[in-house]
Design a protein around this motif. Structure first.
Motif, PDB file in Angstrom:
ATOM      1  N   PHE A   1       0.865  -1.174   0.000  1.00 41.39           N
ATOM      2  CA  PHE A   1       0.000   0.000   0.000  1.00 41.39           C
ATOM      3  C   PHE A   1       0.907   1.231   0.000  1.00 41.39           C
ATOM      4  CE2 PHE A   1      -2.584  -3.398   1.590  1.00 41.39           C
ATOM      5  CZ  PHE A   1      -3.843  -3.155   1.065  1.00 41.39           C
ATOM      6  N   ALA A   2       0.831   2.016  -1.062  1.00 43.46           N
ATOM      7  CA  ALA A   2       1.814   3.080  -1.275  1.00 43.46           C
ATOM      8  C   ALA A   2       1.485   4.388  -0.553  1.00 43.46           C
ATOM      9  CB  ALA A   2       1.963   3.341  -2.769  1.00 43.46           C
ATOM     10  N   HIS A   3       0.219   4.699  -0.391  1.00 41.00           N
ATOM     11  CA  HIS A   3      -0.179   6.024   0.108  1.00 41.00           C
ATOM     12  C   HIS A   3      -0.893   5.901   1.448  1.00 41.00           C
ATOM     13  CE1 HIS A   3       0.851   7.322  -3.916  1.00 41.00           C
ATOM     14  NE2 HIS A   3       0.040   6.389  -4.390  1.00 41.00           N
ATOM     15  N   VAL A   4      -0.144   5.622   2.488  1.00 48.17           N
ATOM     16  CA  VAL A   4      -0.715   5.429   3.819  1.00 48.17           C
ATOM     17  C   VAL A   4      -0.436   6.671   4.662  1.00 48.17           C
ATOM     18  CG1 VAL A   4      -0.756   3.961   5.866  1.00 48.17           C
ATOM     19  CG2 VAL A   4      -0.322   2.952   3.617  1.00 48.17           C
ATOM     20  N   HIS A   5      -1.499   7.204   5.275  1.00 47.63           N
ATOM     21  CA  HIS A   5      -1.380   8.413   6.086  1.00 47.63           C
ATOM     22  C   HIS A   5      -2.011   8.162   7.453  1.00 47.63           C
ATOM     23  CE1 HIS A   5      -0.369  10.537   2.387  1.00 47.63           C
ATOM     24  NE2 HIS A   5      -1.405   9.926   1.845  1.00 47.63           N
ATOM     25  N   ASN A   6      -1.403   8.714   8.470  1.00 43.23           N
ATOM     26  CA  ASN A   6      -1.903   8.615   9.831  1.00 43.23           C
ATOM     27  C   ASN A   6      -2.571   9.945  10.173  1.00 43.23           C
ATOM     28  OD1 ASN A   6      -2.199   7.736  12.509  1.00 43.23           O
ATOM     29  ND2 ASN A   6      -0.253   8.649  13.085  1.00 43.23           N
ATOM     30  N   LEU A   7      -3.817   9.905  10.668  1.00 40.79           N
ATOM     31  CA  LEU A   7      -4.477  11.145  11.074  1.00 40.79           C
ATOM     32  C   LEU A   7      -3.840  11.635  12.366  1.00 40.79           C
ATOM     33  CD1 LEU A   7      -6.655  13.278  10.594  1.00 40.79           C
ATOM     34  CD2 LEU A   7      -8.169  11.897  12.010  1.00 40.79           C
ATOM     35  N   GLU A   8      -3.174  12.762  12.270  1.00 39.08           N
ATOM     36  CA  GLU A   8      -2.497  13.348  13.430  1.00 39.08           C
ATOM     37  C   GLU A   8      -3.528  13.686  14.509  1.00 39.08           C
ATOM     38  OE1 GLU A   8       0.465  17.148  14.289  1.00 39.08           O
ATOM     39  OE2 GLU A   8      -0.351  16.807  12.295  1.00 39.08           O
ATOM     40  N   GLY A   9      -3.324  13.153  15.701  1.00 43.34           N
ATOM     41  CA  GLY A   9      -4.272  13.385  16.794  1.00 43.34           C
ATOM     42  C   GLY A   9      -5.406  12.377  16.837  1.00 43.34           C
ATOM     43  N   GLY A  10      -5.482  11.509  15.843  1.00 41.77           N
ATOM     44  CA  GLY A  10      -6.473  10.446  15.838  1.00 41.77           C
ATOM     45  C   GLY A  10      -7.901  10.945  15.776  1.00 41.77           C
ATOM     46  N   PHE A  11      -8.802  10.103  16.253  1.00 43.14           N
ATOM     47  CA  PHE A  11     -10.230  10.423  16.188  1.00 43.14           C
ATOM     48  C   PHE A  11     -10.565  11.657  17.020  1.00 43.14           C
ATOM     49  CE2 PHE A  11     -14.702   9.952  17.439  1.00 43.14           C
ATOM     50  CZ  PHE A  11     -15.269   9.959  16.168  1.00 43.14           C
ATOM     51  N   ASP A  12      -9.839  11.875  18.114  1.00 50.74           N
ATOM     52  CA  ASP A  12     -10.093  13.058  18.945  1.00 50.74           C
ATOM     53  C   ASP A  12      -9.882  14.346  18.149  1.00 50.74           C
ATOM     54  OD1 ASP A  12     -10.712  11.385  21.027  1.00 50.74           O
ATOM     55  OD2 ASP A  12      -8.825  11.686  22.105  1.00 50.74           O
ATOM     56  N   ALA A  13      -8.874  14.363  17.276  1.00 53.92           N
ATOM     57  CA  ALA A  13      -8.625  15.547  16.442  1.00 53.92           C
ATOM     58  C   ALA A  13      -9.790  15.751  15.470  1.00 53.92           C
ATOM     59  CB  ALA A  13      -7.313  15.390  15.679  1.00 53.92           C
ATOM     60  N   TRP A  14     -10.315  14.660  14.923  1.00 50.35           N
ATOM     61  CA  TRP A  14     -11.465  14.739  14.016  1.00 50.35           C
ATOM     62  C   TRP A  14     -12.668  15.347  14.743  1.00 50.35           C
ATOM     63  CZ3 TRP A  14     -11.727  13.542   8.839  1.00 50.35           C
ATOM     64  CH2 TRP A  14     -12.992  13.482   8.276  1.00 50.35           C
ATOM     65  N   ARG A  15     -12.909  14.854  15.958  1.00 50.72           N
ATOM     66  CA  ARG A  15     -14.034  15.340  16.757  1.00 50.72           C
ATOM     67  C   ARG A  15     -13.833  16.822  17.116  1.00 50.72           C
ATOM     68  NH1 ARG A  15     -17.227  12.058  20.121  1.00 50.72           N
ATOM     69  NH2 ARG A  15     -15.551  10.542  20.171  1.00 50.72           N
ATOM     70  N   GLN A  16     -12.621  17.200  17.534  1.00 49.80           N
ATOM     71  CA  GLN A  16     -12.341  18.590  17.927  1.00 49.80           C
ATOM     72  C   GLN A  16     -12.461  19.563  16.754  1.00 49.80           C
ATOM     73  OE1 GLN A  16      -8.512  18.299  19.788  1.00 49.80           O
ATOM     74  NE2 GLN A  16      -9.348  17.422  21.678  1.00 49.80           N
ATOM     75  N   ALA A  17     -12.274  19.056  15.526  1.00 47.57           N
ATOM     76  CA  ALA A  17     -12.415  19.905  14.341  1.00 47.57           C
ATOM     77  C   ALA A  17     -13.881  20.041  13.916  1.00 47.57           C
ATOM     78  CB  ALA A  17     -11.579  19.325  13.193  1.00 47.57           C
ATOM     79  N   ASN A  18     -14.780  19.453  14.714  1.00 43.16           N
ATOM     80  CA  ASN A  18     -16.234  19.501  14.427  1.00 43.16           C
ATOM     81  C   ASN A  18     -16.563  18.935  13.048  1.00 43.16           C
ATOM     82  OD1 ASN A  18     -17.076  20.609  16.913  1.00 43.16           O
ATOM     83  ND2 ASN A  18     -16.384  22.628  16.222  1.00 43.16           N
ATOM     84  N   LEU A  19     -15.875  17.870  12.680  1.00 43.11           N
ATOM     85  CA  LEU A  19     -16.152  17.201  11.411  1.00 43.11           C
ATOM     86  C   LEU A  19     -17.230  16.148  11.641  1.00 43.11           C
ATOM     87  CD1 LEU A  19     -12.478  17.044  10.201  1.00 43.11           C
ATOM     88  CD2 LEU A  19     -14.334  18.341   9.153  1.00 43.11           C
ATOM     89  N   PRO A  20     -17.909  15.712  10.585  1.00 46.61           N
ATOM     90  CA  PRO A  20     -19.034  14.776  10.757  1.00 46.61           C
ATOM     91  C   PRO A  20     -18.645  13.475  11.453  1.00 46.61           C
ATOM     92  CG  PRO A  20     -18.861  15.524   8.474  1.00 46.61           C
ATOM     93  CD  PRO A  20     -17.667  16.042   9.192  1.00 46.61           C
TER      94      PRO A  20
END
Length: 159
Positions: A136-155
């Motif tokens: 798998f060539a294009h693997v990215h880690n979401l910095e801050g994980g799910f908590d960062a997603w939640r804090q950004a008020n994303l769906p």
């Protein structure tokens, strides 16, 4: 007349031997400093070498990858964490089950993959390395994980 070139060769050889002795003496006298310099250089380079497998992206880049590059969002958290809230259209494979379920991801090998983990528990580091080692060539880690997603008020979707 024949002894002049021979004498200069001897002088040159003696000079080189003295330079060598000075170098050896310097190394012997400063071995601890040299070792410390090599160790600190290695420690500075280690993060660059160990991160080769997975890059970290923030929530903005993750959303752009999802919207414009059709990225797969792969949630590697435990089942209860996933059920309490997850990124819409994300695929859930717990980190400890990823190796046995790799076949489910074969069709995504050429697409970007965004790994979601719980903040502070980076199980996606191992998951990312596993994916990279399987092509798998294009693997990215979401910095801050799910908590960062939640804090950004994303769906968020809850099951």
């Amino acid at each position: 007349e024949n002894s002049a070139p021979f004498a200069s060769l001897i002088k040159f050889t003696v000079k080189k031997i003295k330079e060598y002795e000075v170098t050896v003496t310097f190394l012997q006298n400063n071995i601890a400093l040299i070792a410390a310099a090599l160790m600190s250089g290695g420690m500075l380079l280690w993060p660059l070498l160990s991160r080769r497998s997975v890059t970290e992206v923030d929530t903005l880049v993750a959303v752009q990858l999802i919207n414009y590059k059709d990225a797969l969002v792969l949630d590697v958290r435990e089942g209860s964490e996933y059920s309490s809230g997850h990124v819409p259209n994300s695929k859930h494979i717990p980190a400890d089950k990823l190796e046995e379920r790799l076949h489910e991801l074969e069709k995504f090998k050429s697409k970007p993959i965004i790994l979601i983990h719980r903040s502070g528990v980076n199980a996606s580091g191992k998951a990312g390395s596993l994916l990279r080692s399987h092509g798998f060539a294009h693997v990215h880690n979401l910095e801050g994980g799910f908590d960062a997603w939640r804090q950004a008020n994303l769906p968020i979707v809850k099951k």
